[in-house]
Write an enzyme that holds these catalytic residues in place. Structure first.
Site, mmCIF file in Angstrom:
data_model
loop_
_atom_site.group_PDB
_atom_site.id
_atom_site.type_symbol
_atom_site.label_atom_id
_atom_site.label_comp_id
_atom_site.label_asym_id
_atom_site.label_seq_id
_atom_site.Cartn_x
_atom_site.Cartn_y
_atom_site.Cartn_z
ATOM 1 N N ALA A 37 0.794 -1.228 0.000
ATOM 2 C CA ALA A 37 0.000 0.000 0.000
ATOM 3 C C ALA A 37 0.832 1.287 0.000
ATOM 4 O O ALA A 37 0.551 2.223 -0.736
ATOM 5 C CB ALA A 37 -0.940 -0.035 1.208
ATOM 6 N N GLU B 178 11.937 -2.646 -7.965
ATOM 7 C CA GLU B 178 11.900 -1.670 -6.869
ATOM 8 C C GLU B 178 12.218 -0.318 -7.492
ATOM 9 O O GLU B 178 13.346 -0.075 -7.928
ATOM 10 C CB GLU B 178 12.953 -1.997 -5.796
ATOM 11 C CG GLU B 178 12.784 -3.350 -5.122
ATOM 12 C CD GLU B 178 11.689 -3.394 -4.066
ATOM 13 O OE1 GLU B 178 11.027 -2.357 -3.839
ATOM 14 O OE2 GLU B 178 11.501 -4.467 -3.473
HETATM 15 O O1 0X9 Z 1 9.701 -7.674 0.318
HETATM 16 C C1 0X9 Z 1 9.110 -7.557 -0.759
HETATM 17 O O2 0X9 Z 1 8.004 -8.057 -0.953
HETATM 18 C C2 0X9 Z 1 9.758 -6.765 -1.883
HETATM 19 N N1 0X9 Z 1 10.468 -5.614 -1.336
HETATM 20 S S1 0X9 Z 1 9.635 -4.362 -0.682
HETATM 21 O O3 0X9 Z 1 10.595 -3.484 -0.054
HETATM 22 N N2 0X9 Z 1 8.922 -3.541 -1.847
HETATM 23 O O4 0X9 Z 1 8.660 -4.869 0.212
HETATM 24 C C3 0X9 Z 1 10.718 -7.637 -2.626
HETATM 25 C C4 0X9 Z 1 10.098 -8.867 -3.221
HETATM 26 C C5 0X9 Z 1 11.067 -9.677 -4.055
HETATM 27 N N3 0X9 Z 1 10.474 -10.918 -4.490
HETATM 28 C C6 0X9 Z 1 10.379 -12.012 -3.709
HETATM 29 N N4 0X9 Z 1 10.924 -12.082 -2.547
HETATM 30 N N5 0X9 Z 1 9.706 -13.038 -4.172
HETATM 31 ZN ZN ZN Z 2 6.893 -3.681 -2.014
#
Ligand code: 0X9
Ligand code: ZN
Length: 476
Positions: A236, A436
């Site tokens: 969000a 990102e």
């Molecule tokens: O943690 C996450 O879901 C992502 N980073 S964030 O800082 N936007 O929250 C990265 C996700 C990368 N993909 C997977 N881990 N599958």
């Molecule tokens: Zn994220």
């Protein structure tokens, strides 16, 4: 399982009241209204009218700071992971490896305690954001300012005004039509009706709170053409994501003559906000909300799950929590979150023609491919790596912005149950990327509105490289 120690540290004391981050609680000053159910939506509405007068107040951010540390030893890394797992603090960038920076937000009442805990481990915390409330307010001054009827990407949402007129959605009253999600939906509907030769808009599901979830297909070569599926807003608070995805849509559709060739050979499937309840909530109540808004699965739990830990591929194995009050809570079961079921069903329906899946997040400037559940690489990782490097090369040529490329476990941290891993591991889509977006940790989630257009322009350059690759490889 939640240990007693974890429960203890999750209990945060603030203003003399016990609050756990994300609990199903609406608060204003000393008022606390807990466990709001659907049938008490009218109460919520009255409350919302009050809350909406000064948006985005969920947690008290005044005096909150963001501290950054770089673990240099195994022991320091372990301490940070322990702190992260305890769920007491809002980690904006989780601990991953030695030498990699970790960003932690602490409320005013937590700053001293956090600093002391970090220093005890020999870490040297640096204050990166001295006043989170100020930072949020600075961004908001460009968010709520205008009354324009359409999106123009100079603000996050032009017509998010303080009119607060509620509308009825499927039998219960809860949404102001001027909120971001209804606004994006109206904009997409207008775009589709202005460009019927290019666009097809379908309502493919509903969020937990009843917001329509739309899929916009852009292309004129017919359903058999290879596809690129793009989503945004799964987390969000990452506002630059829906803003960038809508920018991409707008470029393709309103400047279609410049992309005629691509649009005849490739279909683009867009879902700009796949966590719509959370996204609206980040405007109305808690600017730093990350999860969905589903009600707690068990008494005493907290609202919402991390939608990017909820996918049924190595679910709950790494970088995720089973404590519903923690920001990376994986949900009560795989696909417990209805919004992720909706996206899953569309990816499944389109899996045979879809060659690329792009899911936009922030921040960190990284173009990442699977896997996120393991440090091992997919056997075709070199193909994914090559295309990503081409894409970020074109991106950099626009404004000089540098992106890092690599597998998500190796680039950011291990986290299973993500949509990218599922799209590759289950749906069989070859080229899956989590992007990102900007920045590198100056503005974090509150990227100034003036950077939406530059972010959109450079991301569009990357998308064109990918689309040309798809055309050349699968369509010519
Ligand atoms: O943690 C996450 O879901 C992502 N980073 S964030 O800082 N936007 O929250 C990265 C996700 C990368 N993909 C997977 N881990 N599958
Ligand atoms: Zn994220």
């Amino acid at each position: 399982m939640v240990t007693d120690a974890q429960s203890d540290v999750n209990e945060l004391r603030s203003n003399g009241q016990t609050m756990r981050r994300g609990q199903c609680v609406a608060r204003r000053g000393s008022e606390v209204v807990s466990q709001v159910s659907r049938c008490t939506m009218n109460t919520l509405l009255v409350l919302a009218a009050v809350l909406l007068a000064t948006p985005a107040r969920g947690q008290d951010l005044s005096g909150a700071k963001t501290l950054s540390v770089v673990p240099q030893t195994e022991a320091q890394l372990k301490e940070l992971i322990k702190l992260f797992d305890a769920g007491q603090y809002d980690f904006w960038r989780e601990p991953r490896d030695m030498g990699m920076s970790v960003d932690i937000m602490a409320t005013a009442s937590q700053v001293q305690e956090l600093t002391a805990a970090l220093e005890r481990s020999g870490l040297k915390p640096q204050v990166k954001v001295d006043d989170v409330a100020q930072m949020v307010m600075r961004q908001n001054s460009g968010v709520y300012s205008r009354g324009a009827r359409s999106l123009d990407w100079e603000d996050y949402h032009d017509s998010y005004t303080v009119s607060r007129q509620p509308t009825r959605l499927d039998g219960f009253t809860c949404h102001a039509s001027s909120l971001p999600c209804p606004q994006i939906n109206r904009w997409m509907a207008q775009l589709a009706s202005d460009h019927p030769d290019l666009c097809t808009l379908e309502t493919v599901g509903k969020s937990y709170e009843g917001r329509p979830m739309n899929l916009l297909t852009v292309g004129k070569g017919g359903a058999d053409k290879p596809g690129i599926f793009i989503d945004g807003g799964i987390h969000a608070r990452e506002w630059i994501s829906p803003a960038t995805v809508t920018f991409l849509v707008n470029q393709l559709v309103t400047n279609s003559s410049a992309h005629d060739d691509l649009l005849s050979s490739v279909n683009f499937y867009f879902m700009p906000v796949i966590n719509p309840d959370g996204y609206d909530y980040s405007f109305t109540d808690d600017r730093l909300w990350r999860k969905t808004r589903s009600e707690p699965a068990s008494p005493g739990g907290c609202s919402g799950a991390d939608a990017n830990r909820n996918w049924d591929f190595h679910w709950m194995e790494a970088g995720t929590s089973n404590d519903s009050c923690v920001d990376n809570y994986g949900g009560s079961a795989p696909f417990s979150e209805v919004e992720m079921q909706v996206v899953r069903d569309q990816l499944t329906r389109l899996r045979n023609t879809t060659k690329v899946y792009l899911t936009f997040h922030s921040y960190g400037q990284k173009w990442m491919y699977p896997w996120g559940y393991t440090a091992a690489l997919p056997e075709d990782w070199q193909d994914l790596d090559r295309l990503a490097r081409d894409a970020v090369g074109a991106l950099k040529a626009v404004h000089g912005t540098r992106y890092q490329v690599g597998s998500s476990t190796r680039t950011i941290y291990a986290a299973s149950g993500g949509s990218d891993d599922w799209a590759k591991g289950v749906a069989g889509i070859k080229y899956c990327y989590t992007v990102e977006l900007r920045d590198l940790g100056t503005h974090y989630f509150t990227l100034p509105p003036s950077l939406i257009i530059p972010s959109g322009q450079e991301t569009f350059a990357a998308l064109k490289v990918i689309a040309n690759f798809v055309k050349k490889t699968y369509s010519d």
